[in-house]
Design a protein around this motif. Structure first.
Motif, PDB file in Angstrom:
ATOM      1  N   PRO A 172       0.827  -1.214   0.000  1.00 32.06           N
ATOM      2  CA  PRO A 172       0.000   0.000   0.000  1.00 32.06           C
ATOM      3  C   PRO A 172       0.861   1.265   0.000  1.00 32.06           C
ATOM      4  O   PRO A 172       2.077   1.200   0.170  1.00 32.06           O
ATOM      5  CB  PRO A 172      -0.799  -0.116   1.301  1.00 32.06           C
ATOM      6  CG  PRO A 172       0.025  -0.976   2.184  1.00 32.06           C
ATOM      7  CD  PRO A 172       0.756  -1.934   1.280  1.00 32.06           C
ATOM      8  N   ARG A 173       0.202   2.392  -0.181  1.00 23.98           N
ATOM      9  CA  ARG A 173       0.911   3.672  -0.089  1.00 23.98           C
ATOM     10  C   ARG A 173       1.440   3.863   1.320  1.00 23.98           C
ATOM     11  O   ARG A 173       0.954   3.254   2.269  1.00 23.98           O
ATOM     12  CB  ARG A 173      -0.032   4.824  -0.444  1.00 23.98           C
ATOM     13  CG  ARG A 173      -0.368   4.897  -1.909  1.00 23.98           C
ATOM     14  CD  ARG A 173      -1.340   6.037  -2.197  1.00 23.98           C
ATOM     15  NE  ARG A 173      -1.550   6.228  -3.627  1.00 23.98           N
ATOM     16  CZ  ARG A 173      -2.350   5.507  -4.392  1.00 23.98           C
ATOM     17  NH1 ARG A 173      -3.015   4.503  -3.871  1.00 23.98           N
ATOM     18  NH2 ARG A 173      -2.476   5.755  -5.682  1.00 23.98           N
ATOM     19  N   ARG A 174       2.433   4.743   1.453  1.00 24.92           N
ATOM     20  CA  ARG A 174       2.955   5.084   2.773  1.00 24.92           C
ATOM     21  C   ARG A 174       1.845   5.690   3.636  1.00 24.92           C
ATOM     22  O   ARG A 174       0.975   6.386   3.139  1.00 24.92           O
ATOM     23  CB  ARG A 174       4.092   6.103   2.649  1.00 24.92           C
ATOM     24  CG  ARG A 174       5.395   5.530   2.154  1.00 24.92           C
ATOM     25  CD  ARG A 174       6.364   6.648   1.842  1.00 24.92           C
ATOM     26  NE  ARG A 174       6.543   7.574   2.956  1.00 24.92           N
ATOM     27  CZ  ARG A 174       7.392   7.389   3.962  1.00 24.92           C
ATOM     28  NH1 ARG A 174       8.144   6.302   3.996  1.00 24.92           N
ATOM     29  NH2 ARG A 174       7.498   8.282   4.929  1.00 24.92           N
ATOM     30  N   SER A 175       1.920   5.425   4.942  1.00 33.25           N
ATOM     31  CA  SER A 175       0.876   5.968   5.821  1.00 33.25           C
ATOM     32  C   SER A 175       0.985   7.491   5.900  1.00 33.25           C
ATOM     33  O   SER A 175      -0.020   8.177   6.046  1.00 33.25           O
ATOM     34  CB  SER A 175       0.983   5.338   7.206  1.00 33.25           C
ATOM     35  OG  SER A 175       2.307   5.447   7.679  1.00 33.25           O
ATOM     36  N   SER A 176       2.205   8.026   5.786  1.00 28.78           N
ATOM     37  CA  SER A 176       2.320   9.491   5.754  1.00 28.78           C
ATOM     38  C   SER A 176       3.096   9.899   4.499  1.00 28.78           C
ATOM     39  O   SER A 176       4.262   9.541   4.344  1.00 28.78           O
ATOM     40  CB  SER A 176       3.015  10.012   7.010  1.00 28.78           C
ATOM     41  OG  SER A 176       4.351   9.611   7.023  1.00 28.78           O
ATOM     42  N   PRO A 177       2.418  10.632   3.602  1.00 28.75           N
ATOM     43  CA  PRO A 177       3.094  11.054   2.367  1.00 28.75           C
ATOM     44  C   PRO A 177       4.245  12.012   2.666  1.00 28.75           C
ATOM     45  O   PRO A 177       4.234  12.718   3.664  1.00 28.75           O
ATOM     46  CB  PRO A 177       1.990  11.786   1.591  1.00 28.75           C
ATOM     47  CG  PRO A 177       0.709  11.453   2.258  1.00 28.75           C
ATOM     48  CD  PRO A 177       1.038  11.098   3.670  1.00 28.75           C
ATOM     49  N   ARG A 178       5.245  12.019   1.782  1.00 28.01           N
ATOM     50  CA  ARG A 178       6.341  12.988   1.894  1.00 28.01           C
ATOM     51  C   ARG A 178       5.929  14.306   1.246  1.00 28.01           C
ATOM     52  O   ARG A 178       5.275  14.309   0.208  1.00 28.01           O
ATOM     53  CB  ARG A 178       7.584  12.469   1.181  1.00 28.01           C
ATOM     54  CG  ARG A 178       8.279  11.336   1.861  1.00 28.01           C
ATOM     55  CD  ARG A 178       9.571  10.973   1.126  1.00 28.01           C
ATOM     56  NE  ARG A 178      10.368  10.035   1.919  1.00 28.01           N
ATOM     57  CZ  ARG A 178      10.202   8.710   1.880  1.00 28.01           C
ATOM     58  NH1 ARG A 178       9.285   8.178   1.093  1.00 28.01           N
ATOM     59  NH2 ARG A 178      10.958   7.933   2.629  1.00 28.01           N
ATOM     60  N   ALA A 179       6.383  15.405   1.851  1.00 32.05           N
ATOM     61  CA  ALA A 179       6.101  16.724   1.266  1.00 32.05           C
ATOM     62  C   ALA A 179       6.920  16.922  -0.003  1.00 32.05           C
ATOM     63  O   ALA A 179       6.481  17.608  -0.933  1.00 32.05           O
ATOM     64  CB  ALA A 179       6.411  17.828   2.274  1.00 32.05           C
ATOM     65  N   LEU A 188       7.253   2.442  -5.505  1.00 33.51           N
ATOM     66  CA  LEU A 188       6.241   1.391  -5.569  1.00 33.51           C
ATOM     67  C   LEU A 188       5.063   1.766  -4.680  1.00 33.51           C
ATOM     68  O   LEU A 188       5.254   2.313  -3.595  1.00 33.51           O
ATOM     69  CB  LEU A 188       6.813   0.061  -5.060  1.00 33.51           C
ATOM     70  CG  LEU A 188       7.959  -0.574  -5.840  1.00 33.51           C
ATOM     71  CD1 LEU A 188       8.489  -1.787  -5.058  1.00 33.51           C
ATOM     72  CD2 LEU A 188       7.505  -1.003  -7.233  1.00 33.51           C
ATOM     73  N   ALA A 189       3.865   1.454  -5.137  1.00 32.80           N
ATOM     74  CA  ALA A 189       2.662   1.548  -4.292  1.00 32.80           C
ATOM     75  C   ALA A 189       1.474   1.010  -5.060  1.00 32.80           C
ATOM     76  O   ALA A 189       1.429   1.083  -6.294  1.00 32.80           O
ATOM     77  CB  ALA A 189       2.378   2.981  -3.857  1.00 32.80           C
ATOM     78  N   PRO A 201       5.216  16.472  -3.975  1.00 31.93           N
ATOM     79  CA  PRO A 201       4.832  15.645  -2.835  1.00 31.93           C
ATOM     80  C   PRO A 201       4.545  14.230  -3.327  1.00 31.93           C
ATOM     81  O   PRO A 201       4.277  14.025  -4.511  1.00 31.93           O
ATOM     82  CB  PRO A 201       3.544  16.316  -2.331  1.00 31.93           C
ATOM     83  CG  PRO A 201       3.448  17.624  -3.028  1.00 31.93           C
ATOM     84  CD  PRO A 201       4.223  17.495  -4.302  1.00 31.93           C
ATOM     85  N   GLY A 202       4.555  13.255  -2.422  1.00 32.98           N
ATOM     86  CA  GLY A 202       4.252  11.902  -2.879  1.00 32.98           C
ATOM     87  C   GLY A 202       4.144  10.908  -1.739  1.00 32.98           C
ATOM     88  O   GLY A 202       4.799  11.051  -0.710  1.00 32.98           O
ATOM     89  N   GLY A 203       3.321   9.893  -1.949  1.00 28.64           N
ATOM     90  CA  GLY A 203       3.084   8.905  -0.908  1.00 28.64           C
ATOM     91  C   GLY A 203       3.544   7.507  -1.264  1.00 28.64           C
ATOM     92  O   GLY A 203       3.191   6.540  -0.586  1.00 28.64           O
ATOM     93  N   TRP A 204       4.338   7.376  -2.336  1.00 29.56           N
ATOM     94  CA  TRP A 204       4.799   6.042  -2.727  1.00 29.56           C
ATOM     95  C   TRP A 204       6.130   5.720  -2.031  1.00 29.56           C
ATOM     96  O   TRP A 204       6.833   6.613  -1.558  1.00 29.56           O
ATOM     97  CB  TRP A 204       4.959   5.967  -4.265  1.00 29.56           C
ATOM     98  CG  TRP A 204       3.652   5.999  -5.007  1.00 29.56           C
ATOM     99  CD1 TRP A 204       2.505   6.620  -4.598  1.00 29.56           C
ATOM    100  CD2 TRP A 204       3.363   5.408  -6.269  1.00 29.56           C
ATOM    101  NE1 TRP A 204       1.516   6.442  -5.535  1.00 29.56           N
ATOM    102  CE2 TRP A 204       2.005   5.708  -6.573  1.00 29.56           C
ATOM    103  CE3 TRP A 204       4.097   4.645  -7.181  1.00 29.56           C
ATOM    104  CZ2 TRP A 204       1.390   5.270  -7.745  1.00 29.56           C
ATOM    105  CZ3 TRP A 204       3.485   4.216  -8.352  1.00 29.56           C
ATOM    106  CH2 TRP A 204       2.149   4.519  -8.623  1.00 29.56           C
TER     107      TRP A 204
END
Lengths: 237, 308
Positions: A172-179, A188-189, A201-204
């Motif tokens: 799954p995507r990261r629980s906290s996205p990066r700014a 990957l996600a 920004p991104g949550g992968w």
């Protein structure tokens, strides 16, 4: 002003011919000038998109199609309502869906791209642990997987790459996205691999980076990875 | 006569962008259609100065744009209702022009578009268009992806393109004048014509009737990407969205009324994301998209079904 037709620069992928209709095609109106075709999965969506892109030039009555947009389970067709009727576009979708539904929508014409990756992403160790792999096994799996750009989303040139890895690289995507995710990050996600075309920004999960230029508006093909492109990763060491 | 026709930007107001007919044909690569937010006003402005359709204009939010002419120019302002004042470079008295007509600027004249009394965005066209470089065939600024020209800044000098020839310009388009105040309104409420969207069913059986029965207030956090709507006091309750949470991303259209989990709809304008994961419960007509682009924060909106 004449909008460019969807055939311009389009990567022909499937070789359409008569066959069984695409199972589960549902066409929904999306306003005065668009239809949303719903299909069972991402491979079906890419197959339908490829069939639509492969033969519009043979159909002069479809001058007036503006955009054909594949997504995870849909293909959106927008058109100039002064030049095309919704019924005509609906028929075109049904015709294209009659082209064979190939589980591997690639043919000799499919563009292929090789991308060199330095596997030093901030999440590399964590991803390997989560997937029950060593880092070396993760890299081996990522580089041996054959990826296909299914659709673009999030930003110009951000391709969602489907792998033939049977889901072994799914998380799954990261629980906290990066700014801030650096440009060229390989990530990957959600069952896909993606490469950030620019800093955003991104949550992968970040597993590596590449110097490949994913997007350049000045190029004749601005996106390195258009839908249908087959992608192989190599370890740059 | 100066060798080059141009405008010097003296003021921009809150936001002035170059816009044209848009950037169609690249959505499969993640590039949205962009283009002038109010396409009707945009086409009228170009028509008034005799431009070939597709030339770039200046789109300003809440007026405030001021331009000094280099060389004689033919100009028109359309869209939101605002004052258009020309201060003469030769010292003659300032002149006010109505919206929706073309007028000339002498070398050194300064035209200023005031704060609109109704509507949000004005379009200022110059005969010959603005000769900025194109990106993927368009001179539109896409605020979502950053493609196209940067926002216009004070001190910029924008070159005016070659005169398009002897096609006679219309000098007045009466239909343009006061369009925003004369139509699309019922009392103080703006009416937006919609038809059911591809995911109208995901708002529940009550969702579509409630969308139409409710009054919505335009949020200040609206822009060219979309108009965010808030539940108007004493009227709309947020719509129920429970079944929608698992919808995979799918292609979005301009005018899509997207329903996020908080139940407060977002109406997508020209710089909408190419794909989105919230259900589209309604889609505006093309004419209603232009009206939506002229909504100001605090305006009250009603949706009216046109067919379905």
């Amino acid at each position: 002003m004449m909008p460019p037709g969807p055939v311009a620069g389009g990567p022909p992928v499937g070789r359409p011919s008569r066959g069984e209709p695409l199972a589960g095609l549902v066409v929904r109106p999306a306003g005065e000038a668009a239809l949303l075709a719903e299909v069972p999965d991402a491979r079906s969506a890419l197959a339908l998109y490829s069939a639509l892109r492969a033969h519009p030039s043979a159909q002069p009555s479809l001058d007036g199609v503006i955009d054909v947009v594949p997504a995870e389970r849909t293909v959106l067709v927008t058109f100039d309502a002064d030049r095309l009727t919704s019924a005509r576009v609906h028929h075109w979708l049904q015709e294209a869906a009659t082209a064979p539904h190939s589980p591997e929508p690639t043919a000799v014409q499919a563009p292929r791209v090789e991308i060199a990756v330095t596997y030093d992403g901030a999440d590399l160790d964590e991803v390997a642990t989560t997937l029950g792999l060593t880092v070396a096994e993760l890299i081996a799996l990522h580089t041996s997987t054959r990826w296909t750009a299914a659709f673009i989303g999030f930003a110009p040139g951000f391709a969602y790459l489907m792998g033939d890895d049977a889901g072994r690289l799914t998380l799954p995507r990261r629980s906290s996205p990066r700014a801030v995710v650096p440009s060229g990050s390989v990530a990957l996600a959600a069952g896909y691999c993606g490469i950030y075309p620019r800093e955003s920004p991104g949550g992968w999960h970040l597993i590596g980076r590449t110097d490949a230029v994913l997007w350049d508006s000045a190029r004749s093909e601005p996106a390195l990875l258009a839908p249908g492109t087959v992608v192989g990763f190599v370890d740059a060491g | 006569m100066p060798a080059e026709h141009a405008v010097e930007v003296r003021a921009t107001g809150p936001l002035t962008l170059l816009q044209d007919a848009g950037r169609p044909g690249f959505a499969h690569l993640g590039v949205t259609g962009s283009g002038a937010a109010d396409q009707g006003a945009y086409r009228a402005a170009n028509r008034l100065v005799g431009n070939t359709p597709g030339e770039a204009v200046l789109e300003s939010v809440l007026g405030g744009v001021a331009l000094r002419a280099r060389g004689a120019l033919l100009v028109a302002v359309t869209g939101a209702s605002a004052s258009v004042v020309v201060e003469r470079g030769d010292g003659r008295a300032a002149v006010e022009h109505p919206m929706g007509c073309s007028f000339t600027l002498g070398d050194g004249d300064v035209v200023t578009v005031g704060m609109p009394t109704a509507g949000l965005r004005t379009m200022l066209a110059v005969r010959g268009g603005f000769a900025v470089p194109t990106t993927l065939g368009s001179r539109s600024s896409d605020v979502l992806s950053g493609l196209g020209p940067a926002p216009v800044r004070v001190g910029d000098v924008l070159t005016v393109g070659e005169h398009p020839g002897d096609w006679p310009e219309a000098t007045l388009l009466p239909a343009v004048v006061g369009r925003q105040v004369a139509s699309g309104r019922r009392g103080d409420e703006r009416m937006l014509a919609v038809m059911p969207g591809p995911r109208a069913d995901l708002a529940g059986a009550a969702g579509w009737p409630r969308l139409l029965a409710s009054a919505w207030t335009v949020s200040p956090s609206s822009n060219r990407v979309g108009v965010r709507l808030l539940s108007a006091p004493g009227s709309a309750a947020p719509l129920d969205t429970a079944p929608a949470s698992t919808l995979p991303s799918e292609g979005m259209v301009v005018g899509a009324v997207q329903l996020p989990p908080n139940g407060e709809p977002v109406v997508f304008l020209r710089d909408h994301p190419v794909t989105g994961g919230y259900p589209v419960i309604a889609v505006l007509t093309a004419a209603a998209v232009d009206l939506a682009a002229q909504l100001r924060p605090g305006d009250v909106v009603l949706f009216a079904a046109v067919r379905g």
